[in-house]
Design a protein around this motif. Structure first.
Motif, PDB file in Angstrom:
ATOM      1  N   TYR A 304      16.755  29.704  25.409  1.00  0.00           N
ATOM      2  CA  TYR A 304      17.595  28.119  24.853  1.00  0.00           C
ATOM      3  C   TYR A 304      18.318  28.161  25.906  1.00  0.00           C
ATOM      4  O   TYR A 304      18.896  29.248  26.750  1.00  0.00           O
ATOM      5  N   ALA A 305      19.148  26.908  26.006  1.00  0.00           N
ATOM      6  CA  ALA A 305      20.224  26.659  26.578  1.00  0.00           C
ATOM      7  C   ALA A 305      21.038  25.508  25.928  1.00  0.00           C
ATOM      8  O   ALA A 305      20.672  25.025  24.951  1.00  0.00           O
ATOM      9  N   THR A 306      22.069  25.109  26.529  1.00  0.00           N
ATOM     10  CA  THR A 306      22.807  24.153  25.881  1.00  0.00           C
ATOM     11  C   THR A 306      23.422  23.098  26.913  1.00  0.00           C
ATOM     12  O   THR A 306      23.746  23.473  27.963  1.00  0.00           O
ATOM     13  N   PHE A 307      23.780  21.900  26.133  1.00  0.00           N
ATOM     14  CA  PHE A 307      24.570  21.043  26.897  1.00  0.00           C
ATOM     15  C   PHE A 307      25.555  20.439  26.099  1.00  0.00           C
ATOM     16  O   PHE A 307      25.531  20.509  24.912  1.00  0.00           O
ATOM     17  N   PRO A 308      26.728  19.590  26.809  1.00  0.00           N
ATOM     18  CA  PRO A 308      27.883  19.219  25.888  1.00  0.00           C
ATOM     19  C   PRO A 308      27.363  17.954  25.028  1.00  0.00           C
ATOM     20  O   PRO A 308      26.295  17.449  25.137  1.00  0.00           O
ATOM     21  N   THR A 309      28.109  17.783  23.956  1.00  0.00           N
ATOM     22  CA  THR A 309      27.852  16.675  23.106  1.00  0.00           C
ATOM     23  C   THR A 309      27.808  15.521  23.861  1.00  0.00           C
ATOM     24  O   THR A 309      28.675  15.367  24.490  1.00  0.00           O
ATOM     25  N   PRO A 310      26.878  14.769  23.582  1.00  0.00           N
ATOM     26  CA  PRO A 310      26.751  13.296  24.376  1.00  0.00           C
ATOM     27  C   PRO A 310      27.783  12.293  23.590  1.00  0.00           C
ATOM     28  O   PRO A 310      28.608  12.749  22.956  1.00  0.00           O
ATOM     29  N   VAL A 311      27.919  11.457  24.458  1.00  0.00           N
ATOM     30  CA  VAL A 311      29.014  10.206  24.437  1.00  0.00           C
ATOM     31  C   VAL A 311      28.666   8.864  24.168  1.00  0.00           C
ATOM     32  O   VAL A 311      27.217   8.762  24.517  1.00  0.00           O
ATOM     33  N   PRO A 312      29.249   8.059  23.552  1.00  0.00           N
ATOM     34  CA  PRO A 312      28.759   6.777  23.262  1.00  0.00           C
ATOM     35  C   PRO A 312      28.110   5.925  24.630  1.00  0.00           C
ATOM     36  O   PRO A 312      27.129   5.296  24.492  1.00  0.00           O
ATOM     37  N   VAL A 313      28.932   6.038  25.708  1.00  0.00           N
ATOM     38  CA  VAL A 313      28.617   5.091  26.625  1.00  0.00           C
ATOM     39  C   VAL A 313      28.620   5.790  28.161  1.00  0.00           C
ATOM     40  O   VAL A 313      29.655   6.543  28.289  1.00  0.00           O
ATOM     41  N   THR A 314      27.552   5.950  28.768  1.00  0.00           N
ATOM     42  CA  THR A 314      27.557   6.595  30.229  1.00  0.00           C
ATOM     43  C   THR A 314      28.984   6.082  30.980  1.00  0.00           C
ATOM     44  O   THR A 314      29.092   4.968  31.374  1.00  0.00           O
TER      45      THR A 314
END
Length: 458
Positions: A304-314
């Motif tokens: 496994y790996a992780t990535f930051p919590t997504p956001v509403p708008v790029t």
């Protein structure tokens, strides 16, 4: 707040014996006639010079109470007493279930233990017995992140040694099998939805592999999501809860839609997203970084790996990426005798400047170090959980030692929506009402206004 699991990720290790910590006989430490010498000064802005006598060289024993981590905290005691051999730091482990009952009683009746571990969810119970830190707050603030949020009437009683928040965990084998690469790591929630579809394997309502699963993670992600839209959990007075908002309605609609519309997971696909992820049945889940401890202990071979919590708008930086909570530094008993308090204060400065032991502590509990000199340590950058937190650390907000009612009612809200057929608007309103009732008798003031980018909600 953190669940207690965030601090219970290691196996029970037993009480560290006092003789083993202090390097002395079972009769206790002996007097030290001359000051230690030749030891390096440690620290950055806040420093500790160990080359001095403690307690005038006279033998002294202090108890240090904790509920977990005997060896990892014991390393601090062992290093300190190896220098100050007239001091014995006797670690006493109490089970979590007993700790919060026994500790206030002990501090009230005797002032002992002189040193004890703190979980900030019990701030109200412990604060009457806390001695303020006897050190330069400006120096402390240079070295430690978010000290200002812990200043009470110009004094500090504990700060955070580590930060924990949420990240997205993903199974790297499943990711590769779906033809995904690092270029596909979602930056926004809509992108996560599309990736989750590619990771889902199902026939109708029967899942073999959930693309995204949030079962039993309700209290973890729910309070943090409205911050992304500029909505605080509390009004400008820092007292009135603002749980039922348009931002909360949008967050609930999105996560419910992952199951009901996008069909990337199901409320019935396992009771725990973390366990399902560990068992290789779920491709992605949101969790606070304490999940790393569970995976290491129960699923050590999981890729496994992780990535930051997504956001509403790029490309648009959100008001806050998520909420966080901190693992607390040690407390000192204000009812201890003067000699014990003086030694405890000396040990405190040693603790706060012990870079290698602090690094080991943060890695052990999967928290990002709040001690600035550790922020770019290779071991932190290589950690699969902490590397994701590091990318935008200043955009995490701490609401304060949040009362349990907010997390508890977030869980009840989601259980009502998913399992009891309650309309989301009604479930959100019920959670708001319950939180208001609970907080009406609580002495809680948030610290959202200490956030560097704070703006009152509209």
């Amino acid at each position: 707040m953190f669940s207690r699991r965030s601090f219970l990720s290691t196996a029970a290790l037993g009480v560290v014996g006092a003789a083993g910590l202090a390097g002395c006989s079972s009769d206790g430490p002996a007097a030290l006639e001359t000051a230690p010498s030749g030891h390096p000064v440690q620290g950055a802005a806040l420093t500790y010079d160990p080359n001095h006598l403690v307690n005038d060289g006279e033998p002294i024993t202090l108890e240090w109470w904790l509920w977990d981590g005997d060896e990892i905290f014991g390393a601090f005691a062992e290093a300190y007493t190896a220098i100050h051999t007239n001091v014995e730091l006797k670690i006493v482990k109490q089970p979590w279930e007993d700790y919060w009952t026994k500790l206030p009683l002990a501090l009230k009746d005797s002032g002992n233990p002189a040193i004890f571990n703190i979980h900030n969810s019990y701030h109200t119970n412990l604060f009457p017995y806390l001695e303020p830190y006897d050190l330069d707050i400006a120096q402390l603030s240079e070295d430690y992140t978010a000290v200002d949020a812990h200043v009470i009437d110009g004094k500090v009683y504990y700060v955070d040694y580590g930060l924990m928040s949420g990240v997205i965990y993903y199974n790297t084998d499943m990711w590769e099998a779906a033809g995904l690469t690092d270029a596909d790591i979602p930056k926004t929630w809509d992108q996560l939805r599309e990736v989750a579809k590619k990771l889902t394997i199902s026939e109708g309502e029967n899942f073999t592999q959930a693309g995204f699963n949030f079962n039993a993670q309700f209290s973890a992600f729910t309070p943090g999501m409205p911050y992304q839209q500029g909505q605080n959990l509390f009004a400008e007075d820092q007292i009135t809860p603002t749980f039922a908002t348009d931002a909360m309605t949008d967050a609930v609609a999105f996560f419910q839609g992952l199951y009901d519309i996008d069909k990337v997971g199901s409320k019935d696909f396992g009771t725990s997203a973390g366990d399902s992820f560990g068992q290789g049945q779920t491709a992605m889940t949101y969790s606070w970084t304490h999940l790393g401890g569970t995976l290491a202990a129960d699923f050590p071979d999981l890729p496994y790996a992780t990535f930051p919590t997504p956001v509403p708008v790029t490309g648009e930086e959100p008001y806050a990426l998520d909420r966080y909570n901190g693992e607390s530094t040690i407390g000192i008993s204000k009812n201890a005798d003067d000699a014990a308090k003086a030694v405890a204060q000396d040990f405190l400065t040693f603790f706060l400047t012990s870079e290698e032991n602090l690094k080991a502590l943060c890695l052990n509990y999967h928290v990002f170090p709040m001690y600035g000199p550790l922020a770019e340590a290779p071991e932190i950058a290589e950690n699969p959980q902490l590397s994701s937190l590091a990318e935008n650390l200043e955009r995490y907000i701490w609401p304060g030692p949040m009362p349990a009612t907010i997390e508890e009612n977030a869980t009840t809200m989601w259980e009502d929506i998913l399992y009891n057929g309650v309309a989301p608007a009604d479930a959100i309103a019920a959670a708001q009402a319950a939180i208001e009732t609970d907080l009406s008798s609580a002495d809680f003031v948030a610290v959202e206004d200490k956030y560097a980018f704070y703006q009152p909600s509209h």
